[in-house]
Design a protein around this motif. Sequence first.
Motif, PDB file in Angstrom:
ATOM      1  N   ALA A 239       5.341  13.512 -67.250  1.00 49.80           N
ATOM      2  CA  ALA A 239       5.506  14.601 -66.287  1.00 49.80           C
ATOM      3  C   ALA A 239       5.127  15.928 -66.934  1.00 49.80           C
ATOM      4  CB  ALA A 239       6.944  14.641 -65.793  1.00 49.80           C
ATOM      5  N   GLY A 240       4.428  16.751 -66.167  1.00 51.57           N
ATOM      6  CA  GLY A 240       3.966  18.039 -66.652  1.00 51.57           C
ATOM      7  C   GLY A 240       2.549  18.027 -67.195  1.00 51.57           C
ATOM      8  N   ALA A 241       2.009  16.838 -67.395  1.00 50.70           N
ATOM      9  CA  ALA A 241       0.665  16.713 -67.952  1.00 50.70           C
ATOM     10  C   ALA A 241      -0.407  17.004 -66.904  1.00 50.70           C
ATOM     11  CB  ALA A 241       0.471  15.321 -68.526  1.00 50.70           C
ATOM     12  N   SER A 242      -1.629  17.047 -67.376  1.00 51.13           N
ATOM     13  CA  SER A 242      -2.793  17.240 -66.512  1.00 51.13           C
ATOM     14  C   SER A 242      -3.741  16.057 -66.661  1.00 51.13           C
ATOM     15  CB  SER A 242      -3.544  18.528 -66.882  1.00 51.13           C
ATOM     16  OG  SER A 242      -2.728  19.658 -66.678  1.00 51.13           O
ATOM     17  N   LEU A 243      -4.493  15.798 -65.609  1.00 52.40           N
ATOM     18  CA  LEU A 243      -5.530  14.774 -65.623  1.00 52.40           C
ATOM     19  C   LEU A 243      -6.710  15.270 -64.811  1.00 52.40           C
ATOM     20  CD1 LEU A 243      -3.844  11.293 -64.906  1.00 52.40           C
ATOM     21  CD2 LEU A 243      -5.008  12.003 -67.010  1.00 52.40           C
ATOM     22  N   ARG A 244      -7.890  14.804 -65.178  1.00 57.88           N
ATOM     23  CA  ARG A 244      -9.059  15.063 -64.354  1.00 57.88           C
ATOM     24  C   ARG A 244      -9.663  13.731 -63.946  1.00 57.88           C
ATOM     25  NH1 ARG A 244     -14.699  18.312 -65.515  1.00 57.88           N
ATOM     26  NH2 ARG A 244     -15.148  16.450 -66.776  1.00 57.88           N
ATOM     27  N   LEU A 245      -9.713  13.496 -62.667  1.00 59.50           N
ATOM     28  CA  LEU A 245     -10.331  12.303 -62.135  1.00 59.50           C
ATOM     29  C   LEU A 245     -11.781  12.601 -61.783  1.00 59.50           C
ATOM     30  CD1 LEU A 245      -7.556  10.996 -59.709  1.00 59.50           C
ATOM     31  CD2 LEU A 245      -7.789  10.642 -62.180  1.00 59.50           C
ATOM     32  N   SER A 246     -12.611  11.581 -61.917  1.00 56.22           N
ATOM     33  CA  SER A 246     -14.023  11.699 -61.559  1.00 56.22           C
ATOM     34  C   SER A 246     -14.365  10.658 -60.516  1.00 56.22           C
ATOM     35  CB  SER A 246     -14.905  11.494 -62.786  1.00 56.22           C
ATOM     36  OG  SER A 246     -14.657  12.471 -63.775  1.00 56.22           O
ATOM     37  N   CYS A 247     -15.279  11.023 -59.657  1.00 57.07           N
ATOM     38  CA  CYS A 247     -15.802  10.109 -58.634  1.00 57.07           C
ATOM     39  C   CYS A 247     -17.320  10.220 -58.714  1.00 57.07           C
ATOM     40  CB  CYS A 247     -15.290  10.513 -57.263  1.00 57.07           C
ATOM     41  SG  CYS A 247     -16.072   9.664 -55.866  1.00 57.07           S
ATOM     42  N   VAL A 248     -17.946   9.160 -59.184  1.00 55.96           N
ATOM     43  CA  VAL A 248     -19.401   9.154 -59.333  1.00 55.96           C
ATOM     44  C   VAL A 248     -20.010   8.351 -58.197  1.00 55.96           C
ATOM     45  CG1 VAL A 248     -21.339   8.550 -60.797  1.00 55.96           C
ATOM     46  CG2 VAL A 248     -19.214   9.367 -61.823  1.00 55.96           C
ATOM     47  N   GLY A 249     -20.969   8.969 -57.513  1.00 54.43           N
ATOM     48  CA  GLY A 249     -21.639   8.309 -56.408  1.00 54.43           C
ATOM     49  C   GLY A 249     -23.038   7.873 -56.780  1.00 54.43           C
ATOM     50  N   SER A 250     -23.441   6.742 -56.257  1.00 52.42           N
ATOM     51  CA  SER A 250     -24.800   6.270 -56.506  1.00 52.42           C
ATOM     52  C   SER A 250     -25.712   6.759 -55.391  1.00 52.42           C
ATOM     53  CB  SER A 250     -24.827   4.741 -56.547  1.00 52.42           C
ATOM     54  OG  SER A 250     -24.482   4.229 -55.268  1.00 52.42           O
ATOM     55  N   GLY A 251     -26.993   6.743 -55.649  1.00 53.11           N
ATOM     56  CA  GLY A 251     -27.950   7.054 -54.594  1.00 53.11           C
ATOM     57  C   GLY A 251     -28.365   8.509 -54.569  1.00 53.11           C
ATOM     58  N   ARG A 252     -29.559   8.727 -54.071  1.00 51.84           N
ATOM     59  CA  ARG A 252     -30.127  10.073 -54.036  1.00 51.84           C
ATOM     60  C   ARG A 252     -29.547  10.925 -52.935  1.00 51.84           C
ATOM     61  NH1 ARG A 252     -36.307   8.697 -53.515  1.00 51.84           N
ATOM     62  NH2 ARG A 252     -35.391   7.159 -52.117  1.00 51.84           N
ATOM     63  N   THR A 253     -28.808  10.309 -52.009  1.00 49.56           N
ATOM     64  CA  THR A 253     -28.310  11.051 -50.853  1.00 49.56           C
ATOM     65  C   THR A 253     -26.868  11.495 -51.014  1.00 49.56           C
ATOM     66  OG1 THR A 253     -27.634   8.997 -49.755  1.00 49.56           O
ATOM     67  CG2 THR A 253     -29.855   9.834 -49.303  1.00 49.56           C
ATOM     68  N   PHE A 254     -26.331  11.396 -52.221  1.00 44.34           N
ATOM     69  CA  PHE A 254     -24.929  11.739 -52.423  1.00 44.34           C
ATOM     70  C   PHE A 254     -24.617  13.152 -51.969  1.00 44.34           C
ATOM     71  CE2 PHE A 254     -20.816  11.097 -54.095  1.00 44.34           C
ATOM     72  CZ  PHE A 254     -20.425  12.242 -54.786  1.00 44.34           C
ATOM     73  N   SER A 255     -25.551  14.059 -52.148  1.00 41.58           N
ATOM     74  CA  SER A 255     -25.334  15.457 -51.757  1.00 41.58           C
ATOM     75  C   SER A 255     -25.311  15.656 -50.246  1.00 41.58           C
ATOM     76  CB  SER A 255     -26.408  16.353 -52.376  1.00 41.58           C
ATOM     77  OG  SER A 255     -27.683  15.946 -51.938  1.00 41.58           O
ATOM     78  N   SER A 256     -25.590  14.605 -49.491  1.00 37.79           N
ATOM     79  CA  SER A 256     -25.500  14.676 -48.033  1.00 37.79           C
ATOM     80  C   SER A 256     -24.085  14.381 -47.524  1.00 37.79           C
ATOM     81  CB  SER A 256     -26.457  13.654 -47.391  1.00 37.79           C
ATOM     82  OG  SER A 256     -27.792  13.929 -47.730  1.00 37.79           O
ATOM     83  N   TYR A 257     -23.219  13.997 -48.425  1.00 35.55           N
ATOM     84  CA  TYR A 257     -21.890  13.545 -48.062  1.00 35.55           C
ATOM     85  C   TYR A 257     -20.806  14.514 -48.494  1.00 35.55           C
ATOM     86  CZ  TYR A 257     -23.875   8.953 -47.073  1.00 35.55           C
ATOM     87  OH  TYR A 257     -24.604   7.923 -46.549  1.00 35.55           O
ATOM     88  N   ALA A 258     -19.898  14.791 -47.578  1.00 31.34           N
ATOM     89  CA  ALA A 258     -18.634  15.405 -47.980  1.00 31.34           C
ATOM     90  C   ALA A 258     -17.801  14.326 -48.669  1.00 31.34           C
ATOM     91  CB  ALA A 258     -17.895  15.948 -46.768  1.00 31.34           C
ATOM     92  N   VAL A 259     -16.916  14.741 -49.544  1.00 28.71           N
ATOM     93  CA  VAL A 259     -16.096  13.788 -50.301  1.00 28.71           C
ATOM     94  C   VAL A 259     -14.636  14.169 -50.195  1.00 28.71           C
ATOM     95  CG1 VAL A 259     -15.572  12.888 -52.594  1.00 28.71           C
ATOM     96  CG2 VAL A 259     -17.950  13.202 -51.891  1.00 28.71           C
ATOM     97  N   GLY A 260     -13.814  13.180 -50.003  1.00 25.32           N
ATOM     98  CA  GLY A 260     -12.369  13.399 -49.955  1.00 25.32           C
ATOM     99  C   GLY A 260     -11.669  12.582 -51.019  1.00 25.32           C
ATOM    100  N   TRP A 261     -10.548  13.095 -51.467  1.00 22.86           N
ATOM    101  CA  TRP A 261      -9.659  12.353 -52.360  1.00 22.86           C
ATOM    102  C   TRP A 261      -8.399  11.981 -51.576  1.00 22.86           C
ATOM    103  CZ3 TRP A 261     -10.454  10.354 -57.093  1.00 22.86           C
ATOM    104  CH2 TRP A 261     -11.494  10.861 -57.866  1.00 22.86           C
ATOM    105  N   PHE A 262      -8.026  10.734 -51.709  1.00 21.58           N
ATOM    106  CA  PHE A 262      -6.824  10.199 -51.085  1.00 21.58           C
ATOM    107  C   PHE A 262      -5.996   9.515 -52.165  1.00 21.58           C
ATOM    108  CE2 PHE A 262      -8.015  10.398 -46.526  1.00 21.58           C
ATOM    109  CZ  PHE A 262      -9.363  10.717 -46.648  1.00 21.58           C
TER     110      PHE A 262
END
Length: 124
Positions: free
Chosen positions: A14-37
């Motif tokens: 408790a109290g720590a920090s983390l950074r999560l990453s989400c890597v997308g494949s494909g050239r069209t990734f920038s066409s997508y909004a992304v959500g974290w759940f």
Amino acid sequence: QVQLVESGGRLVQAGASLRLSCVGSGRTFSSYAVGWFRQAPGKAREFLVGISRDGRSAKYEDSILGRFTISRDNAKNTVFLQMNSLNTEDTAIYYCAALLNYYSDSDASRYDYWGQGTQVTVSS
């Protein structure tokens, strides 16, 4: 078709920090909004935060506002979730999802693609 892979989840105190990453494949990734759940044991999947496809707009749930920050680097097909001041209630599987739209959405059913999730466990 977009494939998403989350990483960065682990056991922290408790109290720590983390950074999560989400890597997308494909050239069209920038066409997508992304959500974290996230989904905690015995609970429904909940929306945390989303980012527009160009990274200029973000939508945060009140419960994590001020502790979590979303960002993206379309050159690397990656969306990040910086999580600070973690507490035991943040323990869950964290998922990213992609939506073919400019803006993200809090409705999980609107998303087109999902990652497999990464486990975050916060101990007291």
